[in-house]
Design an enzyme around this catalytic site. Structure first.
Site, PDB file in Angstrom:
ATOM      1  N   ASP A  67       0.806  -1.220   0.000  1.00 10.17           N
ATOM      2  CA  ASP A  67       0.000   0.000   0.000  1.00 10.17           C
ATOM      3  C   ASP A  67       0.845   1.278   0.000  1.00 10.17           C
ATOM      4  O   ASP A  67       2.067   1.239   0.185  1.00 10.17           O
ATOM      5  CB  ASP A  67      -0.962  -0.002   1.201  1.00 10.17           C
ATOM      6  CG  ASP A  67      -0.303  -0.490   2.503  1.00 10.17           C
ATOM      7  OD1 ASP A  67       0.937  -0.474   2.587  1.00 10.17           O
ATOM      8  OD2 ASP A  67      -1.040  -0.873   3.419  1.00 10.17           O
ATOM      9  N   ASP A 136      -7.623  -2.569  13.599  1.00  7.17           N
ATOM     10  CA  ASP A 136      -9.013  -2.870  13.219  1.00  7.17           C
ATOM     11  C   ASP A 136      -9.100  -4.134  12.350  1.00  7.17           C
ATOM     12  O   ASP A 136     -10.126  -4.409  11.746  1.00  7.17           O
ATOM     13  CB  ASP A 136      -9.667  -1.668  12.522  1.00  7.17           C
ATOM     14  CG  ASP A 136      -9.033  -1.343  11.172  1.00  7.17           C
ATOM     15  OD1 ASP A 136      -8.063  -2.031  10.769  1.00  7.17           O
ATOM     16  OD2 ASP A 136      -9.522  -0.407  10.506  1.00  7.17           O
ATOM     17  N   HIS A 138      -7.258  -4.824   9.652  1.00  8.55           N
ATOM     18  CA  HIS A 138      -6.968  -4.688   8.221  1.00  8.55           C
ATOM     19  C   HIS A 138      -5.649  -5.348   7.830  1.00  8.55           C
ATOM     20  O   HIS A 138      -4.707  -5.418   8.603  1.00  8.55           O
ATOM     21  CB  HIS A 138      -7.032  -3.222   7.755  1.00  8.55           C
ATOM     22  CG  HIS A 138      -5.929  -2.331   8.241  1.00  8.55           C
ATOM     23  ND1 HIS A 138      -6.127  -0.990   8.504  1.00  8.55           N
ATOM     24  CD2 HIS A 138      -4.615  -2.555   8.506  1.00  8.55           C
ATOM     25  CE1 HIS A 138      -4.983  -0.456   8.895  1.00  8.55           C
ATOM     26  NE2 HIS A 138      -4.044  -1.388   8.900  1.00  8.55           N
ATOM     27  N   GLU A 143      -9.772  -1.995   4.802  1.00 11.44           N
ATOM     28  CA  GLU A 143     -10.525  -1.703   6.010  1.00 11.44           C
ATOM     29  C   GLU A 143     -11.754  -2.611   6.093  1.00 11.44           C
ATOM     30  O   GLU A 143     -12.115  -3.263   5.106  1.00 11.44           O
ATOM     31  CB  GLU A 143     -10.931  -0.223   6.006  1.00 11.44           C
ATOM     32  CG  GLU A 143      -9.741   0.745   6.004  1.00 11.44           C
ATOM     33  CD  GLU A 143      -8.940   0.757   7.311  1.00 11.44           C
ATOM     34  OE1 GLU A 143      -8.859  -0.290   7.990  1.00 11.44           O
ATOM     35  OE2 GLU A 143      -8.376   1.811   7.656  1.00 11.44           O
TER      36      GLU A 143
HETATM   37  C1  GLP Z   1      -0.430   0.021   8.414  1.00 16.90           C
HETATM   38  C2  GLP Z   1      -0.209  -0.822   7.171  1.00 16.90           C
HETATM   39  C3  GLP Z   1      -0.483  -2.292   7.431  1.00 16.90           C
HETATM   40  C4  GLP Z   1       0.182  -2.738   8.713  1.00 16.90           C
HETATM   41  C5  GLP Z   1      -0.328  -1.918   9.859  1.00 16.90           C
HETATM   42  C6  GLP Z   1       0.211  -2.362  11.206  1.00 16.90           C
HETATM   43  O1  GLP Z   1      -1.731   0.365   8.606  1.00 16.90           O
HETATM   44  N1  GLP Z   1      -1.024  -0.388   6.090  1.00 16.90           N
HETATM   45  O2  GLP Z   1      -0.014  -3.050   6.320  1.00 16.90           O
HETATM   46  O3  GLP Z   1      -0.071  -4.101   8.935  1.00 16.90           O
HETATM   47  O4  GLP Z   1       0.077  -0.574   9.588  1.00 16.90           O
HETATM   48  O5  GLP Z   1       1.111  -1.460  11.742  1.00 16.90           O
HETATM   49  P1  GLP Z   1       1.994  -1.682  13.033  1.00 16.90           P
HETATM   50  O6  GLP Z   1       2.936  -2.788  12.698  1.00 16.90           O
HETATM   51  O7  GLP Z   1       2.693  -0.379  13.223  1.00 16.90           O
HETATM   52  O8  GLP Z   1       1.058  -2.044  14.122  1.00 16.90           O
END
Ligand code: GLP
Length: 261
Positions: A67, A136, A138, A143
Site C-alpha cells: 500500500d 481494526d 486490516h 478496512e
Molecule cells: C499500516 C499498514 C499495514 C500494517 C499496519 C500495522 O496500517 N497499512 O499493512 O499491517 O500498519 O502497523 P503496526 O505494525 O505499526 O502495528
C-alpha cells in the site's frame, strides 16, 4: 494455516526474516510482497544484517508493497516508499528498479490501481507475501467490509487506522485519509503468506483473524481461505488464542520446522 508462537517479538521477527531469506535462497528471483508498520522494522533490520553478512542475496528479487498513502511522494518521510527505502532498500543489494509500490502521486487513481495489478500479473504474481495486521483487523489498508475479491484500489481509512497511524505525522492532521492498497483478492492470489503479529495490543485482533469467523469485518480473517499461510506471533500477541497448545505441539512435531527450532 500454521501458527508459530515465539517467546518474544525479537525472536518472532528473526524467524520471519529467516523464512524470507530461505525462500530467496531457494528461489533467487523471488517476487516478494512487503508490508510496512512498526512490526516490520526488526524484520527488515534482520534482513539487512543477513544481506551484509552474505546470508541472503537480493540481486534477483523483485518486491511489491501492499500500500501507499494517496498524495505522498518518495521524499515525504511518511510515505511508504520512504519507509521502505530507509528501512530496507537503501541498505541491501536490491535493484531500486525492482522495488514496486503504488505511486502516491499518480494523477489518475483508477489507472494507477489498474497499472499496479497488471504489473504484478505481468511479472508472474507474488510468490511470498509478508503481512502485518492493523488494530481494526486490516491487511494492507483493506478496512472492514473490504470485499474478499477486491483488487488494488483506493480506500478511505477508518477513524481507528487514522488514530493508529497519525502519531507518525507532524502535525497528525496532515495524514492522508485515503490510501492505495492491494485488494484482499490480490493478497489471496499470492502463492504463500507469512503474517507477523506482535504485542499485547494485537492479542484480540490476532485471535479474531486466526480463529474467529471468516468475515470482511476483519479482513485479516481472509487468510483462513489461503492454502499456504504461516502466522508468526510473540507470546503477548498469542494470549487470546484458544488452540495455543496445539500450535506449539504442531511446531515441535512437524519435521519441516526442525531447521527453525
Ligand atoms: C499500516 C499498514 C499495514 C500494517 C499496519 C500495522 O496500517 N497499512 O499493512 O499491517 O500498519 O502497523 P503496526 O505494525 O505499526 O502495528
Amino acid at each position: 494455516m500454521e501458527v508459530i508462537i515465539c517467546e518474544n517479538s525479537k525472536k518472532a521477527a528473526k524467524l520471519t526474516a529467516k523464512m524470507i531469506a530461505n525462500a530467496i535462497n531457494e528461489m533467487p528471483n523471488l517476487n516478494l510482497g512487503l508490508a510496512t508498520g512498526a512490526t516490520m522494522e526488526p524484520v527488515y533490520a534482520e534482513l539487512v544484517q543477513m544481506n551484509c553478512s552474505g546470508k541472503v542475496d537480493f540481486a534477483g528479487v523483485r518486491t511489491f508493497n501492499l500500500d501507499e498513502y494517496v498524495g505522498l511522494g518518495p521524499n515525504n518521510k511518511n510515505s511508504y516508499r520512504y519507509y521502505m527505502d530507509s528501512n530496507l532498500f537503501d541498505k541491501i543489494n536490491i535493484l531500486k528498479s525492482s522495488t514496486h509500490l503504488p505511486d502516491g502521486l499518480a494523477l489518475d487513481e483508477n489507472k494507477e490501481c489498474e497499472r499496479y495489478d497488471q504489473l504484478i500479473k505481468k511479472l508472474g504474481g507474488i510468490d511470498l507475501q509478508l503481512l502485518g495486521i492493523g488494530n481494526d483487523g486490516h491487511i494492507g489498508f483493506n478496512e472492514p467490509m473490504s470485499s474478499f475479491a477486491s483488487k488494488t484500489r483506493v480506500k478511505v481509512l477508518t477513524p481507528e487506522t487514522y488514530k493508529q497511524n497519525s502519531i507518525y505525522f507532524n502535525p497528525p492532521e496532515s495524514m492522508p485519509k485515503r490510501a492505495y492498497t492491494m485488494g484482499v483478492g490480490t493478497i489471496l492470489n499470492s502463492k504463500q503468506i507469512i503474517m507477523l503479529i506482535t504485542g499485547k495490543k494485537k492479542a484480540n485482533i490476532a485471535a479474531q483473524a486466526i480463529e474467529g469467523p471468516l468475515t470482511s469485518m476483519v479482513t485479516g480473517s481472509a487468510i483462513q481461505l489461503h492454502q499456504n499461510v504461516t502466522v508468526i506471533l510473540d507470546e503477548d500477541a498469542s494470549s487470546n488464542l484458544k488452540m495455543k497448545d496445539y500450535y506449539n505441539f504442531a511446531f515441535k512435531n512437524n519435521p519441516k520446522w526442525a531447521k527453525y527450532q
